[in-house]
Enzyme design. Structure first.
Site, PDB file in Angstrom:
ATOM      1  N   SER A 119     -11.200  -1.234   2.929  1.00  0.00           N
ATOM      2  CA  SER A 119     -10.438  -1.373   4.184  1.00  0.00           C
ATOM      3  C   SER A 119     -10.034   0.000   4.698  1.00  0.00           C
ATOM      4  O   SER A 119      -9.450   0.779   3.958  1.00  0.00           O
ATOM      5  CB  SER A 119      -9.153  -2.171   3.942  1.00  0.00           C
ATOM      6  N   GLU A 149      -5.772   3.658   5.750  1.00  0.00           N
ATOM      7  CA  GLU A 149      -5.412   3.450   4.342  1.00  0.00           C
ATOM      8  C   GLU A 149      -5.882   4.614   3.460  1.00  0.00           C
ATOM      9  O   GLU A 149      -5.139   5.047   2.577  1.00  0.00           O
ATOM     10  CB  GLU A 149      -6.018   2.118   3.874  1.00  0.00           C
ATOM     11  N   ARG A 155       0.825  -1.231   0.000  1.00  0.00           N
ATOM     12  CA  ARG A 155       0.000   0.000   0.000  1.00  0.00           C
ATOM     13  C   ARG A 155       0.848   1.264   0.000  1.00  0.00           C
ATOM     14  O   ARG A 155       0.457   2.293   0.544  1.00  0.00           O
ATOM     15  CB  ARG A 155      -0.975   0.020   1.186  1.00  0.00           C
TER      16      ARG A 155
HETATM   17  C1  LIG Z   1     -15.668  -1.087  -1.668  1.00  0.00           C
HETATM   18  C2  LIG Z   1     -14.174  -0.788  -1.809  1.00  0.00           C
HETATM   19  C3  LIG Z   1     -13.274  -1.835  -1.919  1.00  0.00           C
HETATM   20  C4  LIG Z   1     -11.909  -1.576  -2.068  1.00  0.00           C
HETATM   21  N1  LIG Z   1     -11.065  -2.636  -2.177  1.00  0.00           N
HETATM   22  C5  LIG Z   1      -9.739  -2.420  -2.349  1.00  0.00           C
HETATM   23  C6  LIG Z   1      -8.847  -3.529  -2.501  1.00  0.00           C
HETATM   24  O1  LIG Z   1      -9.239  -4.687  -2.531  1.00  0.00           O
HETATM   25  N2  LIG Z   1      -7.517  -3.259  -2.646  1.00  0.00           N
HETATM   26  C7  LIG Z   1      -7.035  -1.975  -2.661  1.00  0.00           C
HETATM   27  O2  LIG Z   1      -5.823  -1.807  -2.812  1.00  0.00           O
HETATM   28  N3  LIG Z   1      -7.867  -0.921  -2.523  1.00  0.00           N
HETATM   29  C8  LIG Z   1      -9.201  -1.103  -2.363  1.00  0.00           C
HETATM   30  N4  LIG Z   1     -10.041  -0.024  -2.214  1.00  0.00           N
HETATM   31  C9  LIG Z   1      -9.483   1.336  -2.221  1.00  0.00           C
HETATM   32  C10 LIG Z   1      -9.556   2.046  -3.600  1.00  0.00           C
HETATM   33  O3  LIG Z   1     -10.359   1.326  -4.491  1.00  0.00           O
HETATM   34  C11 LIG Z   1      -8.147   2.211  -4.217  1.00  0.00           C
HETATM   35  O4  LIG Z   1      -7.317   2.936  -3.350  1.00  0.00           O
HETATM   36  C12 LIG Z   1      -8.206   2.921  -5.571  1.00  0.00           C
HETATM   37  O5  LIG Z   1      -6.943   2.841  -6.212  1.00  0.00           O
HETATM   38  C13 LIG Z   1      -8.599   4.396  -5.455  1.00  0.00           C
HETATM   39  O6  LIG Z   1      -8.824   4.888  -6.766  1.00  0.00           O
HETATM   40  P1  LIG Z   1      -9.616   6.233  -7.004  1.00  0.00           P
HETATM   41  O7  LIG Z   1      -9.541   6.539  -8.458  1.00  0.00           O
HETATM   42  O8  LIG Z   1     -10.989   6.134  -6.438  1.00  0.00           O
HETATM   43  O9  LIG Z   1      -8.730   7.271  -6.186  1.00  0.00           O
HETATM   44  P2  LIG Z   1      -9.223   8.545  -5.359  1.00  0.00           P
HETATM   45  O10 LIG Z   1      -9.931   8.081  -4.129  1.00  0.00           O
HETATM   46  O11 LIG Z   1      -9.956   9.489  -6.242  1.00  0.00           O
HETATM   47  O12 LIG Z   1      -7.826   9.164  -4.948  1.00  0.00           O
HETATM   48  C14 LIG Z   1      -6.962   8.496  -4.046  1.00  0.00           C
HETATM   49  C15 LIG Z   1      -5.638   9.294  -3.953  1.00  0.00           C
HETATM   50  O13 LIG Z   1      -4.976   9.248  -5.216  1.00  0.00           O
HETATM   51  C16 LIG Z   1      -4.796  10.562  -5.749  1.00  0.00           C
HETATM   52  N5  LIG Z   1      -4.987  10.454  -7.203  1.00  0.00           N
HETATM   53  C17 LIG Z   1      -6.029   9.870  -7.852  1.00  0.00           C
HETATM   54  N6  LIG Z   1      -5.792   9.865  -9.176  1.00  0.00           N
HETATM   55  C18 LIG Z   1      -4.579  10.466  -9.373  1.00  0.00           C
HETATM   56  C19 LIG Z   1      -3.775  10.767 -10.522  1.00  0.00           C
HETATM   57  N7  LIG Z   1      -4.169  10.457 -11.775  1.00  0.00           N
HETATM   58  N8  LIG Z   1      -2.581  11.391 -10.334  1.00  0.00           N
HETATM   59  C20 LIG Z   1      -2.167  11.720  -9.093  1.00  0.00           C
HETATM   60  N9  LIG Z   1      -2.882  11.477  -7.972  1.00  0.00           N
HETATM   61  C21 LIG Z   1      -4.086  10.840  -8.109  1.00  0.00           C
HETATM   62  C22 LIG Z   1      -5.829  11.426  -5.041  1.00  0.00           C
HETATM   63  O14 LIG Z   1      -5.415  12.786  -4.977  1.00  0.00           O
HETATM   64  C23 LIG Z   1      -5.860  10.776  -3.671  1.00  0.00           C
HETATM   65  O15 LIG Z   1      -4.800  11.216  -2.864  1.00  0.00           O
HETATM   66  C24 LIG Z   1     -11.429  -0.243  -2.079  1.00  0.00           C
HETATM   67  C25 LIG Z   1     -12.347   0.817  -1.981  1.00  0.00           C
HETATM   68  C26 LIG Z   1     -13.712   0.554  -1.859  1.00  0.00           C
HETATM   69  C27 LIG Z   1     -14.687   1.693  -1.770  1.00  0.00           C
END
Ligand SMILES: Cc1cc2nc3c(=O)[nH]c(=O)nc-3n(C[C@H](O)[C@H](O)[C@H](O)COP(=O)(O)OP(=O)(O)OC[C@H]3O[C@@H](n4cnc5c(N)ncnc54)[C@H](O)[C@@H]3O)c2cc1C
Length: 338
Positions: A229, A325, A159
Site C-alpha cells: 500500500s 506509507e 501505521r
Molecule cells: C508486497 C508488499 C505487501 C505489504 N503488505 C503490508 C501489509 O499488509 N501491512 C503492513 O503493515 N505493511 C505491508 N507492507 C510494508 C512492509 O512490508 C512493512 O512496512 C515492513 O515492516 C517493512 O519491513 P522492512 O524490513 O522491509 O523495512 P525497510 O523497508 O527496510 O525499512 C522501513 C523503515 O524502517 C527502518 N528500519 C528497518 N529496520 C530497522 C531497525 N532494526 N531499527 C530501526 N529502524 C529500522 C528503516 O530505516 C526504514 O525507515 C507491504 C510491502 C510489500 C512490498
C-alpha cells in the site's frame, strides 16, 4: 565507493549509497551504528527494503540488519518469543504455526524484517503488531543506551509508533519480544476470513487463506516492483464523512472507536480515475489502486511525481489529504512528498 541499492529495495529503484555494511550479530549492529552515527555522513538502517523509496543517490552509509535468533519462554497463559531484528517476518509466522503458537497467522506474507514491524505497527486482515508486542529493545543513538520499551511506551497507533515520531532516526531496534496467548482466539471478522466458522476454524486455515488472497491480490515485488500500500487509509471527522457520504453514496468507510471515519484510500484513488495512470516508469496498479508499481525503469522522481498527482487529484475531488506509507529517502535522509 558507490554501492547499488537496487537489490535492497522491493520497488527496484536504482540508486546508490556510499557504503553498505551487513551486520549479523547484535553487538556488531550496535557498534557499527554507534560508530557511523558519530561520523560525518548520514546513516540509514535497512531491513528488507519493502517500505522504502529511494529518490536520489544516498550520500551516507546503509546498515543492513541480518541478525538472527528466536528464543521461546512461557508462563501459564502465554508464550514469549524474543526475536532478533533481522529475522524475516513471514518466516517467523511460519515458525510459530509449526510450533502450535498461534496469533500471527493473519499477518502472513507481510514482507520485511521483525525489527521493522514495530516502526509502522504492521497490520493486515483485522490484526496489528501491537496486539502481540510485549517489549521492543533498541539502541538509542544519541544517548548511547540499550533501552527496552513496553507495549505502552511504543505509543502504537494505525501505521504509527514512537519510532516514527519522537525517536525517529534515533532508535536502532535490536530485538522484539512477542506475547502470544496459549488460549488462541481466531480473528475472522475481516473480508475474506468471514466465511470461516469460529467453532471449527484452525490457525492454518487462516494462514492459508491469507496467503492465497494476498498472492492473488498483490503484485509480487520480484516480478513487479512495489512497496505494498502506497498510502495510509485517511481518517476524517464525522462532519466531513457526512458531507462526503451525501455526495458519494458508495463511499467506503469504517467508523473508529473515537467516532472518526477511516476511508479506503484505494477507493478514493480509483474514484479519482487514476487506476493505471503512469508517470515515466511508475504506475498505479491496474487492479489495486492503492499499489504503485515499477514498470521496469521507474526512478525516484517518477514515483514522487505520480504520488503528488494522486494526492492532488484525491484532494481536489474529496478534500481528503493522503499520506504516503513508505519512508521516502533523499540524498541526506528522509524527505516528505507534498
Ligand atoms: C508486497 C508488499 C505487501 C505489504 N503488505 C503490508 C501489509 O499488509 N501491512 C503492513 O503493515 N505493511 C505491508 N507492507 C510494508 C512492509 O512490508 C512493512 O512496512 C515492513 O515492516 C517493512 O519491513 P522492512 O524490513 O522491509 O523495512 P525497510 O523497508 O527496510 O525499512 C522501513 C523503515 O524502517 C527502518 N528500519 C528497518 N529496520 C530497522 C531497525 N532494526 N531499527 C530501526 N529502524 C529500522 C528503516 O530505516 C526504514 O525507515 C507491504 C510491502 C510489500 C512490498
Amino acid at each position: 565507493m558507490s554501492i547499488s541499492l537496487k537489490p535492497f529495495n522491493t520497488f527496484g529503484l536504482q540508486q546508490n549509497c556510499l557504503s553498505l555494511i551487513n551486520v549479523d550479530t547484535k553487538s556488531d549492529l550496535i557498534s557499527t551504528c554507534d560508530k557511523l552515527y558519530k561520523g560525518d555522513f548520514p546513516l540509514l538502517i535497512l531491513g528488507g527494503g519493502s517500505n522504502l523509496i529511494f529518490t536520489e543517490n544516498y550520500q551516507g552509509s546503509v546498515v543492513k540488519v541480518s541478525t538472527k535468533g528466536i528464543e521461546i519462554t512461557s508462563d501459564d497463559t502465554h508464550y514469549y518469543l524474543t526475536v532478533q531484528a533481522g529475522e524475516n517476518w513471514h518466516q517467523l509466522v511460519e515458525f510459530c504455526l509449526a510450533r502450535k503458537i498461534y496469533g500471527l497467522e493473519n499477518m502472513a506474507l507481510i514482507p520485511g524484517t521483525v525489527g521493522a514491524a514495530p516502526i509502522q505497527n504492521i497490520g493486515a486482515y483485522g490484526v496489528e503488531f501491537n496486539l502481540f508486542c510485549h517489549q521492543v529493545e533498541f539502541w538509542r543513538l544519541d544517548t548511547e543506551q540499550l533501552i527496552t520499551y513496553s507495549n505502552e511506551q511504543c505509543e502504537f497507533d494505525y501505521r504509527e509508533s514512537v519510532f516514527k515520531q519522537r525517536l525517529k532516526n534515533l532508535a536502532v531496534i535490536t530485538q522484539v519480544t512477542l506475547k502470544l496467548a496459549k488460549h488462541w482466539v481466531p480473528v475472522i471478522n475481516y473480508g475474506p476470513l468471514q466465511h470461516f466458522d469460529l467453532a471449527t476454524v484452525t490457525a492454518r486455515d487462516i494462514f492459508e487463506c491469507v496467503c492465497h488472497v494476498r498472492q492473488a491480490k498483490l503484485p509480487d515485488p520480484t516480478m513487479l516492483g512495489n512497496v505494498g500500500s502506497f498510502f495510509k487509509n485517511p481518517v476524517i471527522p464525522v462532519e466531513h464523512y457526512n458531507s462526503l457520504k451525501a455526495s458519494f453514496s458508495n463511499l467506503i468507510a469504517y467508523e473508529q472507536a473515537d467516532g472518526q471515519f477511516k476511508l479506503a484510500a484505494g477507493w478514493l484513488i480509483d474514484q479519482a480515475g487514476l487506476k493505471g495512470v503512469k508517470v515515466g516508469g511508475a504506475a498505479v496498479h491496474q487492479d489495486q489502486a492503492l499499489v504503485l508499481v515499477n514498470l521496469g525503469n521507474a526512478n525516484g522522481s517518477d514515483v514522487c511525481q505520480l504520488a503528488r498527482k494522486i494526492i492532488n487529484a484525491v484532494y481536489d475531488k474529496f478534500s481528503v489529504v493522503l499520506h504516503p506509507e513508505p519512508r521516502v529517502i533523499g540524498s541526506q535522509g528522509e524527505i516528505d512528498i507534498k
